[in-house]
Design an enzyme around this catalytic site. Sequence first.
Site, short mmCIF file in Angstrom:
data_model
loop_
_atom_site.label_atom_id
_atom_site.label_comp_id
_atom_site.label_asym_id
_atom_site.label_seq_id
_atom_site.Cartn_x
_atom_site.Cartn_y
_atom_site.Cartn_z
N ASN A 11 8.15 -3.18 -0.57
CA ASN A 11 7.82 -2.40 -1.78
C ASN A 11 6.95 -1.21 -1.36
OD1 ASN A 11 6.22 -1.52 -4.02
ND2 ASN A 11 6.83 -3.33 -5.14
N HIS A 47 8.84 0.27 -7.97
CA HIS A 47 8.61 -0.01 -9.40
C HIS A 47 8.33 1.30 -10.11
CE1 HIS A 47 6.12 -2.63 -12.47
NE2 HIS A 47 7.00 -1.85 -13.06
N ARG A 49 7.00 2.65 -13.08
CA ARG A 49 6.22 2.16 -14.23
C ARG A 49 6.26 3.18 -15.35
NH1 ARG A 49 2.46 -2.22 -12.75
NH2 ARG A 49 1.79 -2.00 -14.90
N GLU A 155 13.32 -13.84 -9.48
CA GLU A 155 12.26 -13.65 -8.50
C GLU A 155 11.07 -14.46 -8.97
OE1 GLU A 155 11.19 -9.65 -7.29
OE2 GLU A 155 9.23 -10.35 -6.57
N1 PXP Z 1 7.66 -8.45 -6.87
C1 PXP Z 1 7.41 -7.90 -8.07
C2 PXP Z 1 8.34 -8.17 -9.20
C3 PXP Z 1 6.30 -7.04 -8.26
O1 PXP Z 1 6.07 -6.49 -9.46
C4 PXP Z 1 5.48 -6.75 -7.15
C5 PXP Z 1 4.32 -5.82 -7.31
O2 PXP Z 1 4.76 -4.58 -7.67
C6 PXP Z 1 5.80 -7.33 -5.92
C7 PXP Z 1 6.88 -8.20 -5.81
C8 PXP Z 1 5.02 -7.05 -4.68
O3 PXP Z 1 3.73 -7.56 -4.79
P1 PXP Z 1 2.65 -7.17 -3.70
O4 PXP Z 1 2.45 -5.70 -3.79
O5 PXP Z 1 1.46 -7.97 -4.10
O6 PXP Z 1 3.21 -7.57 -2.36
#
Ligand code: PXP
Length: 244
Positions: A11, A47, A49, A155
């Site tokens: 991410n 993401h 937002r 997920e």
């Molecule tokens: N999965 C989802 C659906 C999320 O919203 C996020 C955070 O944006 C993540 C995974 C990743 O989380 P992290 O940044 O804590 O690794």
Amino acid sequence: MRATHQRLYVNVDHVATLRQARRAREPDPVAAAVLCESCGADGITAHLREDRRHIQDEDIHLLVRNVRTFLNLEMALTSEMLEFAERVRPHQVTLVPESREEVTTEGGLNVTREPEQLAEGLARLKRAGIRSSLFIDPDAGAVRLSRELGADAVELHTGRYANADGNGMEIAALRECSRLGAELGLAVHAGHGLTITNVASVAEIAEIEELNIGHSIVSRAVFVGLSAAVREMRAAMNAARRLY
Ligand code: PXP
């Protein structure tokens, strides 16, 4: 069930967070995505937002064009975002709950609240040829309902596990829901709050096909560089699945 290769989707939101702190041009999340792919990421997650606090619309357009693996777009179920997804056609959409005040996605979707709306959103994604995933808490009822609503994948939110510092109940819930999801024919993904120190117990769960990891990789990149941070995570996941 034998453990097989587990996909690592990186991410890149927080690369954009750093850029937006200055409203500058760098660091570029698209360049980061390309680098992550070259270091073993199986896919890229971003993401978009509602408040556009990190990833911008243009980033998604560029990611669609430049990502060579798979692009997983995380978004809220709103008509604006559905139309956007239908236009840009990422490989996968993960529907997440969103509230403006939160620092990060705090819990899973409440799938019982508006099931008709969710089913309609999932059907629209399917018609657009986009694989769908629902970000849910590790709760058996939510897994079953996700299947009934027509999701391709769930997920499982690993935040409670990550915050619980080795609490056995949290990992048991993730294991049970992963097994259930796979039995029902859902693809099972997981993510949130995973780090190289806590990823092993989740990566070991054979049914989990994909992990979405962002904050800890970008944080670690500040010290060791993005390539090393991705490789370290890849190695931690492979070690947990005894794949060398
Ligand atoms: N999965 C989802 C659906 C999320 O919203 C996020 C955070 O944006 C993540 C995974 C990743 O989380 P992290 O940044 O804590 O690794």
